[in-house]
Motif scaffolding. Structure first.
Motif, PDB file in Angstrom:
ATOM      1  N   ALA A  19      80.282   1.744 -13.026  1.00 25.21           N
ATOM      2  CA  ALA A  19      80.934   1.059 -14.139  1.00 25.21           C
ATOM      3  C   ALA A  19      82.272   1.715 -14.444  1.00 25.21           C
ATOM      4  N   LEU A  20      83.289   0.892 -14.644  1.00 26.18           N
ATOM      5  CA  LEU A  20      84.627   1.418 -14.915  1.00 26.18           C
ATOM      6  C   LEU A  20      84.981   1.419 -16.397  1.00 26.18           C
ATOM      7  N   ALA A  21      84.194   0.729 -17.216  1.00 26.91           N
ATOM      8  CA  ALA A  21      84.492   0.671 -18.645  1.00 26.91           C
ATOM      9  C   ALA A  21      84.672   2.062 -19.265  1.00 26.91           C
ATOM     10  N   PRO A  22      83.839   3.055 -18.935  1.00 24.47           N
ATOM     11  CA  PRO A  22      84.016   4.376 -19.548  1.00 24.47           C
ATOM     12  C   PRO A  22      85.312   5.076 -19.134  1.00 24.47           C
ATOM     13  N   PHE A  23      85.962   4.579 -18.088  1.00 22.64           N
ATOM     14  CA  PHE A  23      87.191   5.203 -17.598  1.00 22.64           C
ATOM     15  C   PHE A  23      88.448   4.553 -18.164  1.00 22.64           C
ATOM     16  N   PHE A  26      90.205   0.613 -23.211  1.00 24.34           N
ATOM     17  CA  PHE A  26      89.628  -0.584 -23.804  1.00 24.34           C
ATOM     18  C   PHE A  26      88.101  -0.545 -23.815  1.00 24.34           C
ATOM     19  N   ARG A  27      87.524   0.271 -22.936  1.00 23.19           N
ATOM     20  CA  ARG A  27      86.066   0.399 -22.795  1.00 23.19           C
ATOM     21  C   ARG A  27      85.405  -0.922 -22.396  1.00 23.19           C
ATOM     22  N   VAL A  28      86.078  -1.651 -21.502  1.00 20.35           N
ATOM     23  CA  VAL A  28      85.493  -2.883 -20.970  1.00 20.35           C
ATOM     24  C   VAL A  28      85.715  -2.909 -19.456  1.00 20.35           C
ATOM     25  N   LEU A  35      83.836   4.056  -6.247  1.00 17.70           N
ATOM     26  CA  LEU A  35      84.719   4.922  -7.026  1.00 17.70           C
ATOM     27  C   LEU A  35      84.778   6.270  -6.320  1.00 17.70           C
ATOM     28  N   PHE A  36      86.004   6.718  -5.982  1.00 14.55           N
ATOM     29  CA  PHE A  36      86.186   7.996  -5.296  1.00 14.55           C
ATOM     30  C   PHE A  36      86.912   8.966  -6.213  1.00 14.55           C
ATOM     31  N   LEU A  37      86.304  10.126  -6.410  1.00 12.97           N
ATOM     32  CA  LEU A  37      86.881  11.195  -7.222  1.00 12.97           C
ATOM     33  C   LEU A  37      87.178  12.370  -6.295  1.00 12.97           C
ATOM     34  N   LEU A  58      92.669   1.010  -5.194  1.00 12.71           N
ATOM     35  CA  LEU A  58      93.311   0.890  -6.503  1.00 12.71           C
ATOM     36  C   LEU A  58      93.316   2.254  -7.180  1.00 12.71           C
ATOM     37  N   PRO A  59      94.494   2.852  -7.383  1.00  4.98           N
ATOM     38  CA  PRO A  59      94.548   4.092  -8.154  1.00  4.98           C
ATOM     39  C   PRO A  59      94.299   3.795  -9.630  1.00  4.98           C
ATOM     40  N   LEU A  60      93.515   4.644 -10.287  1.00  4.81           N
ATOM     41  CA  LEU A  60      93.248   4.490 -11.713  1.00  4.81           C
ATOM     42  C   LEU A  60      93.497   5.822 -12.395  1.00  4.81           C
ATOM     43  N   GLY A  61      94.426   5.825 -13.346  1.00 10.98           N
ATOM     44  CA  GLY A  61      94.696   7.050 -14.088  1.00 10.98           C
ATOM     45  C   GLY A  61      93.682   7.224 -15.202  1.00 10.98           C
ATOM     46  N   VAL A  62      94.166   7.459 -16.414  1.00 13.43           N
ATOM     47  CA  VAL A  62      93.245   7.600 -17.540  1.00 13.43           C
ATOM     48  C   VAL A  62      92.897   6.242 -18.147  1.00 13.43           C
ATOM     49  N   GLY A  63      93.412   5.171 -17.553  1.00 18.11           N
ATOM     50  CA  GLY A  63      93.029   3.835 -17.992  1.00 18.11           C
ATOM     51  C   GLY A  63      93.596   3.432 -19.333  1.00 18.11           C
TER      52      GLY A  63
END
Length: 303
Positions: A19-23, A26-28, A35-37, A58-63
């Protein structure tokens, strides 16, 4: 066999259907296929070199400036962690920051080092990777004004460096980043010498201004729309009658009408739907086109 069953061996963490909402702020949003860390930059390079070239990334920062749709994200989402959060003064009023460094942390560390000119980052939500991608800024200053060079890893796993000119900065955009296929890992900035106490005082003014004019403690993504030439987006949203008006579990903040808020029960579809409804209404009533500043990614929920 699925591509997800044949991923490169890494030292970091690989999570499937995470799930990506916690990242995101917006929390959605739905899950990432993967997901690769990464543990560090070498780990990131190894992963990209071994990943099937047809798999999207897709790079994802702090969202802070990202809306993940409810159906999740296809391919691999890459989120940089602690190893990419180093901040290091380099002499001559220069300072390096890893892509995962919060913008506010860079401002703070620059102040401690007596480096002025980066105070505006105290008012920018997000991290340095995102700032490099979208030429983040506020209160009259932008990333293009202080960045010397940015560092990235390509989709093929090659390390590259881009000068300020090569980044192709315009308002809330980098032409180089817009080409895609790059994971920004850090950047070098140029400031000017000043007394740390004086720098800190200016940062406190920025903090006070933000707290009284922006809903910084809400589930929000910062500025929703770019300012059209000659206009302020918040004034347009307000004039069209959308300030504080609920749309499902979403609304534009009563405090700042360009801040889209998840009131607690919103879906990504609510948030995006409200944004599109406002864009259409502003166009119809005021004749102005609003362009999204928030990055919307992923798939709508099936059905």
């Amino acid at each position: 066999m699925s591509w997800r069953d044949n991923l490169p061996a890494v030292r970091g963490r690989i999570l499937k259907d995470e799930a990506l909402a916690p990242f995101t702020w917006f929390r959605v949003g739905g899950p990432a296929d993967v997901l690769f860390l990464p543990e560090d930059e070498d780990d990131l390079v190894t992963f990209l070199k071994g990943l099937d070239e047809n798999v999207p990334i897709l790079p994802l920062g702090v969202g802070s400036n990202t809306l993940v749709r409810d159906g999740g994200v296809e391919g691999v989402v890459i989120r940089l962690g602690k190893a990419f959060g180093k901040v290091e003064p380099r002499g001559e009023s220069r300072i390096y920051a890893g892509a995962a460094t919060l913008d506010a942390v860079l401002a703070r560390e620059a102040a401690k080092a007596g480096i002025a000119g980066l105070e505006f980052y105290r008012g920018v939500p997000g991290s340095i990777g995102g700032a490099s991608v979208m030429n983040a800024g506020c209160y009259g200053s932008e990333t293009k004004d202080v960045l010397i060079e940015a560092y990235a890893v390509t989709r093929a796993g090659e390390r590259v460096t881009f000068s300020n000119a090569q980044m192709g900065f315009t308002y809330r955009k980098s032409a180089r980043a817009a080409e895609g296929g790059l994971i920004f890992t850090g950047a070098l900035f140029q400031g000017r010498p000043d007394d740390p106490a004086a720098i800190q005082a200016r940062m406190e003014e920025i903090t006070a201004r933000r707290e009284t004019t922006q809903p910084i403690r809400e589930k929000t993504g910062g500025s929703t729309f770019k300012n059209p030439p000659g206009h302020s987006s918040w004034k347009l949203v307000d004039a069209a009658g959308w300030r504080g008006k609920l749309f499902g579990g979403a609304m534009f903040s009563p405090l700042h009408a360009n801040f889209l808020i998840n009131t607690g029960e919103a879906s990504a579809a609510d948030l995006e739907g409200l944004g599109e409804a406002v864009r259409a209404d502003v166009k119809a009533k005021l004749g102005v086109d609003l362009e999204w500043e928030i990055k919307r990614v992923g798939r709508p929920k099936a059905g």
